[in-house]
Each structure stands twice: as C-alpha cells, then as structure tokens.
Design a protein around this motif. Sequence first.
Motif, mmCIF file in Angstrom:
data_model
loop_
_atom_site.group_PDB
_atom_site.id
_atom_site.type_symbol
_atom_site.label_atom_id
_atom_site.label_comp_id
_atom_site.label_asym_id
_atom_site.label_seq_id
_atom_site.Cartn_x
_atom_site.Cartn_y
_atom_site.Cartn_z
ATOM 1 N N SER A 15 12.275 3.836 18.283
ATOM 2 C CA SER A 15 12.997 3.545 17.419
ATOM 3 C C SER A 15 12.559 1.934 16.470
ATOM 4 C CB SER A 15 14.211 3.711 18.261
ATOM 5 O OG SER A 15 14.260 5.294 17.950
ATOM 6 N N CYS A 16 13.349 1.923 15.476
ATOM 7 C CA CYS A 16 13.473 0.191 15.025
ATOM 8 C C CYS A 16 14.120 -0.903 15.966
ATOM 9 C CB CYS A 16 13.751 0.543 13.310
ATOM 10 S SG CYS A 16 14.613 -1.186 12.896
ATOM 11 N N PRO A 17 13.891 -1.138 16.464
ATOM 12 C CA PRO A 17 14.577 -2.263 17.498
ATOM 13 C C PRO A 17 16.344 -2.466 16.563
ATOM 14 C CG PRO A 17 13.143 -3.629 16.465
ATOM 15 C CD PRO A 17 12.921 -2.304 16.402
ATOM 16 N N ASP A 18 16.040 -2.320 15.173
ATOM 17 C CA ASP A 18 16.666 -3.281 14.323
ATOM 18 C C ASP A 18 18.557 -2.215 14.538
ATOM 19 O OD1 ASP A 18 16.571 -6.185 14.309
ATOM 20 O OD2 ASP A 18 15.722 -6.310 12.095
ATOM 21 N N CYS A 19 17.606 -0.933 13.330
ATOM 22 C CA CYS A 19 18.724 -0.200 13.148
ATOM 23 C C CYS A 19 18.444 0.939 14.190
ATOM 24 C CB CYS A 19 18.515 -0.192 11.610
ATOM 25 S SG CYS A 19 16.990 0.672 11.646
ATOM 26 N N GLU A 20 17.679 1.338 14.843
ATOM 27 C CA GLU A 20 17.751 2.138 15.879
ATOM 28 C C GLU A 20 16.898 3.691 15.189
ATOM 29 O OE1 GLU A 20 21.227 2.277 18.371
ATOM 30 O OE2 GLU A 20 20.601 0.971 18.869
ATOM 31 N N THR A 33 5.802 0.194 9.822
ATOM 32 C CA THR A 33 6.798 -0.074 8.745
ATOM 33 C C THR A 33 7.877 0.579 9.361
ATOM 34 O OG1 THR A 33 4.855 -0.664 7.366
ATOM 35 C CG2 THR A 33 7.315 -0.677 6.833
ATOM 36 N N CYS A 34 9.730 0.313 9.718
ATOM 37 C CA CYS A 34 10.614 0.666 9.336
ATOM 38 C C CYS A 34 11.185 1.471 8.466
ATOM 39 C CB CYS A 34 11.720 -0.072 10.023
ATOM 40 S SG CYS A 34 13.692 0.873 10.184
ATOM 41 N N PRO A 35 11.305 3.254 8.737
ATOM 42 C CA PRO A 35 11.315 3.651 6.936
ATOM 43 C C PRO A 35 13.231 3.063 5.819
ATOM 44 C CG PRO A 35 11.372 5.512 8.600
ATOM 45 C CD PRO A 35 11.127 3.700 8.700
ATOM 46 N N ASP A 36 13.672 2.712 7.347
ATOM 47 C CA ASP A 36 15.175 2.052 7.005
ATOM 48 C C ASP A 36 14.900 0.921 6.388
ATOM 49 O OD1 ASP A 36 17.933 3.502 6.607
ATOM 50 O OD2 ASP A 36 18.467 1.895 7.448
ATOM 51 N N CYS A 37 14.655 -0.158 7.330
ATOM 52 C CA CYS A 37 14.747 -1.720 7.011
ATOM 53 C C CYS A 37 13.641 -2.166 5.323
ATOM 54 C CB CYS A 37 14.103 -2.757 8.122
ATOM 55 S SG CYS A 37 15.521 -2.290 9.718
ATOM 56 N N GLU A 38 12.187 -1.622 5.761
ATOM 57 C CA GLU A 38 11.146 -1.175 4.872
ATOM 58 C C GLU A 38 10.448 -2.644 5.255
ATOM 59 O OE1 GLU A 38 12.850 -0.504 1.605
ATOM 60 O OE2 GLU A 38 13.021 1.125 1.390
HETATM 61 ZN ZN ZN Z 1 14.455 -0.232 10.956
#
Ligand code: ZN
Length: 50
Positions: A11-16, A39-44
């Motif tokens: 998981s992304c460490p920022d937005c999970e 690449t986080c699909p959310d944070c990009e």
């Molecule tokens: Zn993210």
Amino acid sequence: MHNTTSESLGSCPDCETPIPVRYLLIRYERGDDTAGYATCPDCEIPVRPV
Ligand SMILES: [Zn+2]
C-alpha cells in the motif's frame, strides 16, 4: 475464465491505496529483502509500497 490477478505490491505509505503489480517502477534486492518503487495510482508519484 477466472481472472484473479489482484496481486498488489503493498500500500501507498501516504494514502494507503493498494498498489497493483503493474505500477511497479523498479525493484532491487537488499540483502535478503526485496524492495521496490511503484507509482501510487492515487498520488501519482513514486512511492515505496508498505
Ligand atoms: Zn498514494
């Protein structure tokens, strides 16, 4: 056909948000550990999946 390729790197460490394998940028081995950036699909942005 049964398609269950829901494999994720973590998981992304920022937005999970779960990060799918296809978002992997690089992977490297550090000792016995394998780490990578994706690449986080959310944070990009490139993150290290946790
Ligand atoms: Zn993210």
